[in-house]
Design a protein around this motif. Sequence first.
Motif, PDB file in Angstrom:
ATOM      1  N   ALA A 105      -9.215   0.345   4.838  1.00 62.83           N
ATOM      2  CA  ALA A 105      -9.757   1.703   4.871  1.00 62.83           C
ATOM      3  C   ALA A 105     -10.127   2.064   6.305  1.00 62.83           C
ATOM      4  O   ALA A 105     -10.708   1.261   7.031  1.00 62.83           O
ATOM      5  N   GLY A 106      -9.770   3.267   6.720  1.00 62.29           N
ATOM      6  CA  GLY A 106     -10.065   3.738   8.066  1.00 62.29           C
ATOM      7  C   GLY A 106      -8.883   3.659   9.010  1.00 62.29           C
ATOM      8  O   GLY A 106      -8.916   4.261  10.088  1.00 62.29           O
ATOM      9  N   ASP A 107      -7.834   2.932   8.649  1.00 58.36           N
ATOM     10  CA  ASP A 107      -6.646   2.838   9.496  1.00 58.36           C
ATOM     11  C   ASP A 107      -5.900   4.159   9.506  1.00 58.36           C
ATOM     12  O   ASP A 107      -5.851   4.874   8.512  1.00 58.36           O
ATOM     13  N   LEU A 108      -5.286   4.482  10.639  1.00 57.64           N
ATOM     14  CA  LEU A 108      -4.485   5.690  10.788  1.00 57.64           C
ATOM     15  C   LEU A 108      -3.018   5.291  10.736  1.00 57.64           C
ATOM     16  O   LEU A 108      -2.569   4.454  11.515  1.00 57.64           O
ATOM     17  N   LEU A 109      -2.272   5.873   9.806  1.00 55.86           N
ATOM     18  CA  LEU A 109      -0.860   5.551   9.637  1.00 55.86           C
ATOM     19  C   LEU A 109      -0.006   6.773   9.945  1.00 55.86           C
ATOM     20  O   LEU A 109      -0.380   7.895   9.611  1.00 55.86           O
ATOM     21  N   GLU A 158      13.105  13.688   6.286  1.00 56.18           N
ATOM     22  CA  GLU A 158      12.833  14.719   7.290  1.00 56.18           C
ATOM     23  C   GLU A 158      11.339  14.914   7.519  1.00 56.18           C
ATOM     24  O   GLU A 158      10.952  15.686   8.380  1.00 56.18           O
ATOM     25  N   GLN A 159      10.504  14.255   6.739  1.00 54.85           N
ATOM     26  CA  GLN A 159       9.063  14.496   6.826  1.00 54.85           C
ATOM     27  C   GLN A 159       8.341  13.355   7.534  1.00 54.85           C
ATOM     28  O   GLN A 159       8.737  12.203   7.449  1.00 54.85           O
ATOM     29  N   THR A 160       7.272  13.737   8.217  1.00 51.39           N
ATOM     30  CA  THR A 160       6.405  12.770   8.884  1.00 51.39           C
ATOM     31  C   THR A 160       4.973  13.073   8.492  1.00 51.39           C
ATOM     32  O   THR A 160       4.517  14.208   8.603  1.00 51.39           O
ATOM     33  N   TRP A 161       4.270  12.055   8.017  1.00 50.79           N
ATOM     34  CA  TRP A 161       2.866  12.198   7.639  1.00 50.79           C
ATOM     35  C   TRP A 161       2.007  11.404   8.599  1.00 50.79           C
ATOM     36  O   TRP A 161       2.388  10.330   9.040  1.00 50.79           O
ATOM     37  N   GLN A 162       0.842  11.937   8.910  1.00 52.61           N
ATOM     38  CA  GLN A 162      -0.210  11.196   9.590  1.00 52.61           C
ATOM     39  C   GLN A 162      -1.368  11.162   8.615  1.00 52.61           C
ATOM     40  O   GLN A 162      -1.920  12.215   8.269  1.00 52.61           O
ATOM     41  N   TRP A 207       0.834  -1.208   0.000  1.00 50.90           N
ATOM     42  CA  TRP A 207       0.000   0.000   0.000  1.00 50.90           C
ATOM     43  C   TRP A 207       0.868   1.258   0.000  1.00 50.90           C
ATOM     44  O   TRP A 207       0.595   2.209  -0.725  1.00 50.90           O
ATOM     45  N   LEU A 208       1.929   1.271   0.822  1.00 50.48           N
ATOM     46  CA  LEU A 208       2.826   2.432   0.885  1.00 50.48           C
ATOM     47  C   LEU A 208       3.478   2.697  -0.470  1.00 50.48           C
ATOM     48  O   LEU A 208       3.645   3.841  -0.873  1.00 50.48           O
ATOM     49  N   TRP A 209       3.829   1.627  -1.179  1.00 48.35           N
ATOM     50  CA  TRP A 209       4.413   1.756  -2.509  1.00 48.35           C
ATOM     51  C   TRP A 209       3.364   2.270  -3.501  1.00 48.35           C
ATOM     52  O   TRP A 209       3.629   3.184  -4.269  1.00 48.35           O
ATOM     53  N   ALA A 210       2.150   1.710  -3.456  1.00 49.00           N
ATOM     54  CA  ALA A 210       1.089   2.116  -4.379  1.00 49.00           C
ATOM     55  C   ALA A 210       0.648   3.554  -4.117  1.00 49.00           C
ATOM     56  O   ALA A 210       0.292   4.277  -5.054  1.00 49.00           O
ATOM     57  N   ALA A 211       0.684   3.992  -2.855  1.00 49.99           N
ATOM     58  CA  ALA A 211       0.285   5.359  -2.507  1.00 49.99           C
ATOM     59  C   ALA A 211       1.425   6.356  -2.727  1.00 49.99           C
ATOM     60  O   ALA A 211       1.279   7.533  -2.418  1.00 49.99           O
ATOM     61  N   ARG A 212       2.549   5.870  -3.221  1.00 53.46           N
ATOM     62  CA  ARG A 212       3.701   6.692  -3.607  1.00 53.46           C
ATOM     63  C   ARG A 212       4.406   7.382  -2.440  1.00 53.46           C
ATOM     64  O   ARG A 212       4.956   8.463  -2.576  1.00 53.46           O
ATOM     65  N   GLU A 269      10.084  -2.240   8.727  1.00 50.62           N
ATOM     66  CA  GLU A 269      10.917  -3.054   9.626  1.00 50.62           C
ATOM     67  C   GLU A 269      11.653  -2.202  10.653  1.00 50.62           C
ATOM     68  O   GLU A 269      11.860  -2.628  11.788  1.00 50.62           O
ATOM     69  N   LEU A 270      12.051  -0.989  10.258  1.00 51.22           N
ATOM     70  CA  LEU A 270      12.766  -0.100  11.180  1.00 51.22           C
ATOM     71  C   LEU A 270      11.844   0.647  12.133  1.00 51.22           C
ATOM     72  O   LEU A 270      12.302   1.403  12.976  1.00 51.22           O
ATOM     73  N   GLY A 271      10.538   0.469  11.987  1.00 49.13           N
ATOM     74  CA  GLY A 271       9.586   1.130  12.882  1.00 49.13           C
ATOM     75  C   GLY A 271       9.253   2.541  12.480  1.00 49.13           C
ATOM     76  O   GLY A 271       8.767   3.325  13.289  1.00 49.13           O
ATOM     77  N   ARG A 272       9.510   2.906  11.240  1.00 47.94           N
ATOM     78  CA  ARG A 272       9.218   4.257  10.763  1.00 47.94           C
ATOM     79  C   ARG A 272       7.788   4.398  10.260  1.00 47.94           C
ATOM     80  O   ARG A 272       7.379   5.481   9.876  1.00 47.94           O
ATOM     81  N   VAL A 273       7.063   3.296  10.274  1.00 45.33           N
ATOM     82  CA  VAL A 273       5.651   3.321   9.892  1.00 45.33           C
ATOM     83  C   VAL A 273       4.862   2.705  11.046  1.00 45.33           C
ATOM     84  O   VAL A 273       5.129   1.572  11.448  1.00 45.33           O
ATOM     85  N   LEU A 274       3.924   3.468  11.574  1.00 46.88           N
ATOM     86  CA  LEU A 274       3.070   2.993  12.662  1.00 46.88           C
ATOM     87  C   LEU A 274       1.639   2.916  12.158  1.00 46.88           C
ATOM     88  O   LEU A 274       1.173   3.803  11.446  1.00 46.88           O
ATOM     89  N   GLN A 275       0.945   1.858  12.539  1.00 48.76           N
ATOM     90  CA  GLN A 275      -0.465   1.720  12.194  1.00 48.76           C
ATOM     91  C   GLN A 275      -1.259   1.770  13.484  1.00 48.76           C
ATOM     92  O   GLN A 275      -1.062   0.952  14.374  1.00 48.76           O
ATOM     93  N   ASN A 276      -2.140   2.746  13.567  1.00 48.97           N
ATOM     94  CA  ASN A 276      -2.939   2.959  14.776  1.00 48.97           C
ATOM     95  C   ASN A 276      -2.035   3.007  16.012  1.00 48.97           C
ATOM     96  O   ASN A 276      -2.303   2.375  17.029  1.00 48.97           O
ATOM     97  N   GLU A 277      -0.917   3.756  15.879  1.00 44.07           N
ATOM     98  CA  GLU A 277       0.055   4.006  16.940  1.00 44.07           C
ATOM     99  C   GLU A 277       0.780   2.752  17.423  1.00 44.07           C
ATOM    100  O   GLU A 277       1.261   2.704  18.552  1.00 44.07           O
ATOM    101  N   GLN A 278       0.882   1.722  16.589  1.00 46.47           N
ATOM    102  CA  GLN A 278       1.589   0.490  16.959  1.00 46.47           C
ATOM    103  C   GLN A 278       2.555   0.102  15.855  1.00 46.47           C
ATOM    104  O   GLN A 278       2.257   0.270  14.675  1.00 46.47           O
ATOM    105  N   ARG A 279       3.706  -0.447  16.267  1.00 44.19           N
ATOM    106  CA  ARG A 279       4.656  -0.968  15.283  1.00 44.19           C
ATOM    107  C   ARG A 279       4.071  -2.200  14.626  1.00 44.19           C
ATOM    108  O   ARG A 279       3.347  -2.972  15.267  1.00 44.19           O
TER     109      ARG A 279
END
Length: 134
Positions: free
Chosen positions: A56-60, A66-70, A19-24, A37-47
């Motif tokens: 759909a509906g998950d919070l990432l 240098e950028q962080t997206w929610q 999904w991360l690749w498809a969403a660019r 794997e390095l923990g730089r992506v959290l789903q619903n505040e969990q590794r």
Amino acid sequence: MSDKHEKNDTNGTIRIDKWLWAARFFKTRSLATHAVELGRVLQNEQRIKPAHSVKAGDLLEIEHGEQTWQVEVRRVSDVRGPAAVAQTMYEETAESLAKRSKAAEDRKYFREPAAQLQGRPTKRDRRQIDFTRG
């Protein structure tokens, strides 16, 4: 789903790295896998692990450089399409937009000297750092 850019899984979920690749957010799936794997992506505040499903509906929370997206996932797709289609796959939170715009403004007025260095500084880089410090 007749459009080739809206190919969804049958159960409405997909692997997070795909999904991360498809969403660019990442240029390749292997970069997306490595970030998860390095923990730089959290789903619903969990590794999570790269094979974890996203729906759909998950919070990432995604850290890349240098950028962080929610973002909140709007739809899932395993096809990497144009940027305009990829942007419809998620919605960035208002808090995230505010943080990213403030960070961009801060970078505009002050740049960290070491932010542009890759690895160990060369002798020339060290001189420039010492010169900026005074």
